[in-house]
Design a protein around this motif. Sequence first.
Motif, short mmCIF file in Angstrom:
data_model
loop_
_atom_site.label_atom_id
_atom_site.label_comp_id
_atom_site.label_asym_id
_atom_site.label_seq_id
_atom_site.Cartn_x
_atom_site.Cartn_y
_atom_site.Cartn_z
N ARG A 19 0.83 -1.24 -0.07
CA ARG A 19 0.01 0.07 0.09
C ARG A 19 0.83 1.42 0.03
O ARG A 19 0.39 2.41 -0.29
N HIS A 20 2.22 1.02 0.55
CA HIS A 20 3.03 2.27 0.44
C HIS A 20 3.75 2.51 -0.79
O HIS A 20 4.30 3.47 -1.01
N THR A 21 3.92 1.58 -1.42
CA THR A 21 5.10 1.57 -2.69
C THR A 21 4.04 1.30 -4.04
O THR A 21 4.68 1.21 -5.18
N ARG A 22 2.80 1.22 -3.95
CA ARG A 22 1.83 1.26 -5.35
C ARG A 22 0.76 2.39 -5.24
O ARG A 22 0.32 2.59 -4.05
N ALA A 23 0.09 3.09 -6.28
CA ALA A 23 -0.97 3.56 -6.27
C ALA A 23 -1.97 2.70 -6.70
O ALA A 23 -1.71 1.83 -7.33
N HIS A 24 -3.16 2.95 -6.00
CA HIS A 24 -4.18 1.85 -5.99
C HIS A 24 -5.24 2.36 -6.88
O HIS A 24 -5.56 3.60 -6.44
N VAL A 25 -5.83 1.85 -7.57
CA VAL A 25 -7.14 2.23 -8.33
C VAL A 25 -8.23 1.26 -8.36
O VAL A 25 -8.03 0.08 -8.31
N TYR A 26 -9.35 1.74 -7.87
CA TYR A 26 -10.19 0.82 -7.45
C TYR A 26 -11.41 0.70 -8.64
O TYR A 26 -12.13 -0.05 -8.52
N ASP A 27 -11.43 1.73 -9.47
CA ASP A 27 -12.47 1.84 -10.73
C ASP A 27 -11.94 0.86 -11.73
O ASP A 27 -10.69 0.54 -11.81
N PRO A 28 -12.77 0.17 -12.09
CA PRO A 28 -12.39 -0.79 -13.28
C PRO A 28 -11.86 -0.24 -14.54
O PRO A 28 -12.17 0.78 -14.77
N ILE A 29 -10.82 -0.82 -15.06
CA ILE A 29 -10.18 0.04 -16.11
C ILE A 29 -9.65 -1.23 -17.17
O ILE A 29 -9.26 -2.40 -16.72
N ASP A 30 -10.13 -0.88 -18.31
CA ASP A 30 -9.65 -1.68 -19.55
C ASP A 30 -8.35 -1.53 -19.84
O ASP A 30 -7.68 -0.60 -20.32
N MET A 31 -7.36 -2.58 -19.57
CA MET A 31 -6.00 -2.21 -19.62
C MET A 31 -5.49 -2.06 -21.04
O MET A 31 -4.43 -1.64 -21.40
N SER A 32 -6.27 -2.88 -21.90
CA SER A 32 -5.93 -2.58 -23.60
C SER A 32 -6.17 -1.14 -23.86
O SER A 32 -5.29 -0.62 -24.77
N ARG A 33 -7.14 -0.59 -23.49
CA ARG A 33 -7.55 1.02 -23.75
C ARG A 33 -6.61 1.80 -22.82
O ARG A 33 -6.12 2.78 -23.59
N MET A 34 -6.04 1.50 -21.67
CA MET A 34 -5.00 2.17 -21.07
C MET A 34 -3.79 2.22 -21.98
O MET A 34 -3.21 3.35 -22.08
N GLU A 35 -3.40 0.93 -22.18
CA GLU A 35 -2.13 0.99 -23.04
C GLU A 35 -2.20 1.81 -24.46
O GLU A 35 -1.38 2.53 -24.63
N SER A 36 -3.24 1.84 -25.14
CA SER A 36 -3.63 2.78 -26.17
C SER A 36 -3.54 4.16 -25.77
O SER A 36 -2.93 5.00 -26.55
N VAL A 37 -4.00 4.45 -24.76
CA VAL A 37 -4.12 6.23 -24.55
C VAL A 37 -2.83 6.57 -24.24
O VAL A 37 -2.34 7.61 -24.23
N LEU A 38 -2.08 5.68 -23.53
CA LEU A 38 -0.49 6.07 -23.10
C LEU A 38 0.21 6.17 -24.15
O LEU A 38 1.20 7.09 -24.10
N LYS A 39 -0.07 5.58 -25.15
CA LYS A 39 0.88 5.63 -26.72
C LYS A 39 0.63 7.14 -27.18
O LYS A 39 1.53 7.58 -27.72
N HIS A 40 -0.38 7.72 -26.88
CA HIS A 40 -0.46 9.50 -27.36
C HIS A 40 0.62 10.21 -26.82
O HIS A 40 1.02 11.30 -27.52
N PHE A 41 1.06 9.85 -25.42
CA PHE A 41 2.22 10.75 -25.13
C PHE A 41 3.70 10.48 -25.72
O PHE A 41 4.42 11.36 -25.56
#
Length: 162
Positions: free
Chosen positions: A2-24
């Motif tokens: 809990r101190h070494t990771r950020a926690h996200v509790y909302d459901p996330i589509d990881m393939s979409r996240m990977e796609s969005v990150l590529k915009h940067f």
Amino acid sequence: LRHTRAHVYDPIDMSRMESVLKHFEGKHDFRAFAGAIERNEKKNGKPMGTVRTVYTVSLVDEGNDNYRIDFYLKGALYKMVRNMVATTLAVCTGKMSEEQLLELLHHSSPLNGDATITTTSSSSTNSNTEKAFQFVRRDNPVKPASPQGLTLERVFFDDEDF
């Protein structure tokens, strides 16, 4: 963890996240993703360069629903990575549209009058003042991601390849 990771509790589509990150990836003006730019410019009395190059962004599956985001970039700005991660999470959880992220990154929104450019025609002594659009941090409604787990692992110098 809990101190070494950020926690996200909302459901996330990881393939979409990977796609969005590529915009940067690529060379962009990250002013809307940096913290304290305007304050530092006012303090120093001169503009600060906010164009940076992100070589790659990788979403790494570490197993057990743990993921890591690796950024390879040249010259991060203050809170830039945290703001990039938070904006990506906002897009992936439906709190911001992907189009909004792209506007912040590519400055494709209508002019807001924050900056001006003065141009002088060579055929005349009259100058024309045009409004130039530039997003600033306050235009990005997303708060920075928490710093837990943010680690600078290695610095590359000009003569090194990553």
